[in-house]
Motif scaffolding. Structure first.
Motif, short mmCIF file in Angstrom:
data_model
loop_
_atom_site.label_atom_id
_atom_site.label_comp_id
_atom_site.label_asym_id
_atom_site.label_seq_id
_atom_site.Cartn_x
_atom_site.Cartn_y
_atom_site.Cartn_z
N ALA A 1 97.19 32.01 77.52
CA ALA A 1 98.35 31.22 77.08
C ALA A 1 99.25 30.76 78.22
O ALA A 1 100.07 29.86 78.03
CB ALA A 1 99.17 32.03 76.07
N HIS A 2 99.12 31.39 79.38
CA HIS A 2 99.98 30.95 80.49
C HIS A 2 99.26 31.10 81.83
O HIS A 2 99.06 32.20 82.32
CB HIS A 2 101.29 31.74 80.51
CG HIS A 2 102.25 31.26 81.55
ND1 HIS A 2 102.73 29.96 81.56
CD2 HIS A 2 102.81 31.86 82.63
CE1 HIS A 2 103.54 29.80 82.59
NE2 HIS A 2 103.61 30.94 83.26
N THR A 3 98.85 29.96 82.38
CA THR A 3 98.20 29.96 83.69
C THR A 3 98.87 28.93 84.58
O THR A 3 99.64 28.08 84.12
CB THR A 3 96.70 29.57 83.58
OG1 THR A 3 96.61 28.23 83.08
CG2 THR A 3 95.94 30.50 82.66
N HIS A 4 98.55 29.03 85.86
CA HIS A 4 98.82 27.95 86.82
C HIS A 4 97.53 27.87 87.65
O HIS A 4 97.41 28.57 88.66
CB HIS A 4 99.98 28.30 87.76
CG HIS A 4 101.31 28.56 87.11
ND1 HIS A 4 102.31 27.63 87.07
CD2 HIS A 4 101.80 29.67 86.51
CE1 HIS A 4 103.38 28.15 86.48
NE2 HIS A 4 103.09 29.39 86.12
N LEU A 5 96.57 27.07 87.20
CA LEU A 5 95.29 27.01 87.92
C LEU A 5 95.50 26.63 89.38
O LEU A 5 94.74 27.05 90.25
CB LEU A 5 94.37 25.96 87.29
CG LEU A 5 93.85 26.21 85.87
CD1 LEU A 5 92.84 25.12 85.51
CD2 LEU A 5 93.24 27.58 85.71
N THR B 1 107.77 26.60 79.01
CA THR B 1 108.83 26.87 79.98
C THR B 1 108.85 28.36 80.27
O THR B 1 108.26 29.15 79.54
CB THR B 1 110.19 26.36 79.43
OG1 THR B 1 111.19 26.52 80.42
CG2 THR B 1 110.60 27.08 78.16
N HIS B 2 109.48 28.73 81.39
CA HIS B 2 109.61 30.14 81.76
C HIS B 2 110.98 30.63 81.33
O HIS B 2 111.99 30.03 81.70
CB HIS B 2 109.48 30.30 83.28
CG HIS B 2 108.16 29.86 83.84
ND1 HIS B 2 107.85 28.54 84.06
CD2 HIS B 2 107.07 30.56 84.22
CE1 HIS B 2 106.62 28.45 84.55
NE2 HIS B 2 106.13 29.67 84.66
N VAL B 3 111.02 31.72 80.58
CA VAL B 3 112.31 32.16 80.00
C VAL B 3 112.51 33.66 80.17
O VAL B 3 111.61 34.46 79.86
CB VAL B 3 112.37 31.81 78.49
CG1 VAL B 3 113.67 32.32 77.88
CG2 VAL B 3 112.26 30.30 78.27
N ALA C 1 107.20 31.41 78.32
CA ALA C 1 106.48 32.43 79.08
C ALA C 1 107.44 33.53 79.49
O ALA C 1 108.61 33.27 79.82
CB ALA C 1 105.84 31.82 80.32
N HIS C 2 106.94 34.75 79.43
CA HIS C 2 107.60 35.99 79.91
C HIS C 2 108.51 36.66 78.87
O HIS C 2 108.12 37.65 78.29
CB HIS C 2 108.32 35.76 81.24
CG HIS C 2 107.39 35.25 82.30
ND1 HIS C 2 106.35 35.99 82.77
CD2 HIS C 2 107.31 34.04 82.93
CE1 HIS C 2 105.66 35.29 83.66
NE2 HIS C 2 106.22 34.10 83.77
N CYS C 3 109.73 36.18 78.68
CA CYS C 3 110.66 36.83 77.72
C CYS C 3 110.72 38.34 77.93
O CYS C 3 110.54 39.13 77.00
CB CYS C 3 110.29 36.49 76.28
SG CYS C 3 110.48 34.73 75.93
N THR D 1 97.69 35.26 81.81
CA THR D 1 97.56 35.96 83.09
C THR D 1 98.61 35.52 84.09
O THR D 1 98.77 36.15 85.14
CB THR D 1 96.19 35.70 83.75
OG1 THR D 1 96.03 34.29 83.92
CG2 THR D 1 95.07 36.25 82.89
N ASP D 2 99.32 34.40 83.78
CA ASP D 2 100.12 33.76 84.82
C ASP D 2 99.15 33.41 85.95
O ASP D 2 97.96 33.21 85.69
CB ASP D 2 101.28 34.66 85.26
CG ASP D 2 102.51 33.85 85.71
OD1 ASP D 2 102.35 32.64 85.95
OD2 ASP D 2 103.59 34.42 85.82
N SER D 3 99.59 33.36 87.19
CA SER D 3 98.68 32.90 88.24
C SER D 3 98.51 33.95 89.31
O SER D 3 99.32 34.87 89.41
CB SER D 3 99.26 31.66 88.90
OG SER D 3 100.28 32.06 89.78
ZN LIG Z 1 104.35 30.82 85.15
#
Ligand SMILES: [Zn+2]
Length: 432
Positions: free
Chosen positions: A57-61, A194-196, A243-245, A294-296
């Motif tokens: 659900a959250h990556t930065h390839l 968005t990152h929150v 993302a995150h919370c 996984t994020d990046s």
């Molecule tokens: Zn991120």
């Protein structure tokens, strides 16, 4: 029709099926059930389980080669270092890195991603490697004209991606993007990520205008928390993926639920950056849609969804001091159907159900301590790894098959880009 027949099928929607198989025709799941009752050419996978393809659900390839960059730095200086290094590479290098990232996702059994993309290169990479994606183009700052530029970039990329890759927008975070820019980006009518509420540094900036983020942001601190700030400006909506919370209290969780905002839980990233442990149990109990990302490798060492599921379990149980705070089957659901729901794609993917796109992964447990089988879900969640992925199907097509993949070409060009980022300028100072 092809029937994929391991020892166990784990549909996620429905109980595990011993001797279960998945019949695939025309890119869709035709049937799921006992393999010997399914018609078609049978491919057997002994000592293996089939799971729905993971939805990351959250990556930065584009950060696939950032492993270890600035390890141990505080969140603010870590962010500054990435901004500085990123400026040293160009479009072709972003594409080369993102292609490696897409390959690593497929090799980890991932069949869909929600990717926050700085340059847009992720969209090309995902389309090229056949990895379905929503690629959210990032914007930063308080200058509203950046949304005109964003509209232009969306238009340019639109013609270059196929139907399995769609484009969204990602105002980066409430501390790096003003409420006006958020609202203008929402006005483009695309899905939003968005990152929150990721870190204490974010909280210090938002609440008091203090801390390391002051040096890298042109946004006016709103003197309230990120979730409350977004809520006050009508920026919490059902098409928003947050993302995150990590740093959210009960009232903020209620704001997320009431506005049907989805959360991408990134436990390894949050742990490695020293940000904390997100209250995933409380989010789930409140009825918030939660997926796993996984994020990046900028913060997490890999796109490995098995490690991410385990981290989710470790973190939830450690936080609650209870072994039932998050079960293996809940972790598997979060990484598949939960993430699909968070991205608004659950009607298409995320579980092994007839009619959905044939996105699945075959995971071998041969030689692991989890055989003979006791609980196949526990075996996959705690014993699985990318090295154990034998096959990843996307829409019925083998997009990754162990032993047959062009790693060398992908790794060579991505490594050259990493070398360029490391070649010039001073290394970050060690944390004191
Ligand atoms: Zn991120």
């Amino acid at each position: 029709m092809v029937v994929y027949a391991p020892d166990w099928a784990l549909p996620v929607e429905g109980a595990p099926i011993r001797g279960g198989g998945v019949a695939v025709a025309d890119g869709r799941i035709a049937a799921v059930g006992p393999a010997d009752e399914l018609e078609g050419e049978v491919r057997r996978f002994p000592k293996a389980a089939i799971v729905p393809g993971f939805v990351n659900a959250h990556t930065h390839l584009e950060y696939a080669v950032y492993a270890g960059f600035g390890d141990g730095l505080a969140f603010g200086p870590w962010l500054t270092m990435h901004i500085e290094r990123k400026a040293r590479i160009g479009w072709d290098e972003f594409v080369a890195i993102a292609r490696l990232g897409a390959a690593e996702c497929l090799a980890s059994g991932v069949t869909t991603i929600g990717d926050a993309s700085f340059s847009g290169a992720s969209a090309l990479a995902a389309a090229d490697l056949g990895l379905p994606a929503i690629v959210y183009l990032e914007i930063f700052g308080a200058d509203i004209t950046c949304v005109d530029d964003l509209r232009k970039r969306l238009g340019e990329l639109e013609g270059e991606v196929d139907g399995q890759v769609s484009l969204g927008v990602s105002p980066h975070a409430p501390y790096s993007v003003s409420a006006d820019v958020y609202a203008a980006a929402y006005g483009l009518g695309r899905p939003i990520a968005t990152h929150v509420a990721e870190s204490d540094d974010e909280r210090d900036f938002m609440l008091r205008g203090e801390g390391p983020i002051v040096a890298v942001s042109d946004v006016e601190p709103p003197r309230t928390t990120s979730v409350r700030h977004l809520a006050a400006h009508g920026l919490l909506r059902a098409d928003v993926l947050a993302a995150h919370c990590v740093k959210v209290d009960g009232e903020e969780i209620e704001l997320l639920r009431r506005n049907d905002v989805a959360v991408a839980h990134c436990p390894r990233s949050n742990a490695l950056l020293g940000c904390g442990v997100a209250p995933v149990r409380a989010l789930l109990d409140a009825g918030v849609r939660v997926g796993i990302g996984t994020d990046s490798p900028a913060s997490t060492p890999s796109f490995d969804m098995f490690e991410e599921m385990r981290a989710a379990v470790y973190a939830a149980r450690a936080r609650a001091e209870r072994p039932d705070a998050l079960s293996a089957s809940e972790a598997l659901e979060l990484a598949t159907l939960g993430s699909a729901r968070a991205l608004g794609l659950a009607s298409e993917t995320g579980s092994l159900v007839a009619g959905k796109r044939a996105d699945l992964s075959v995971v071998s447990l041969a030689g692991s301590p989890y055989l003979p089988w006791e609980d196949p879900t526990v075996a996959v969640v705690f014993g699985g790894s990318p090295e154990r992925v034998q096959l990843t199907l996307v829409a019925g097509e083998a997009r990754y098959e162990k032993g047959e993949f062009r790693w060398q070409e992908l790794r060579r060009s991505a490594a050259a880009a990493r070398a360029r980022m490391l070649a010039t300028g001073a290394q970050p100072a060690p944390k004191t």
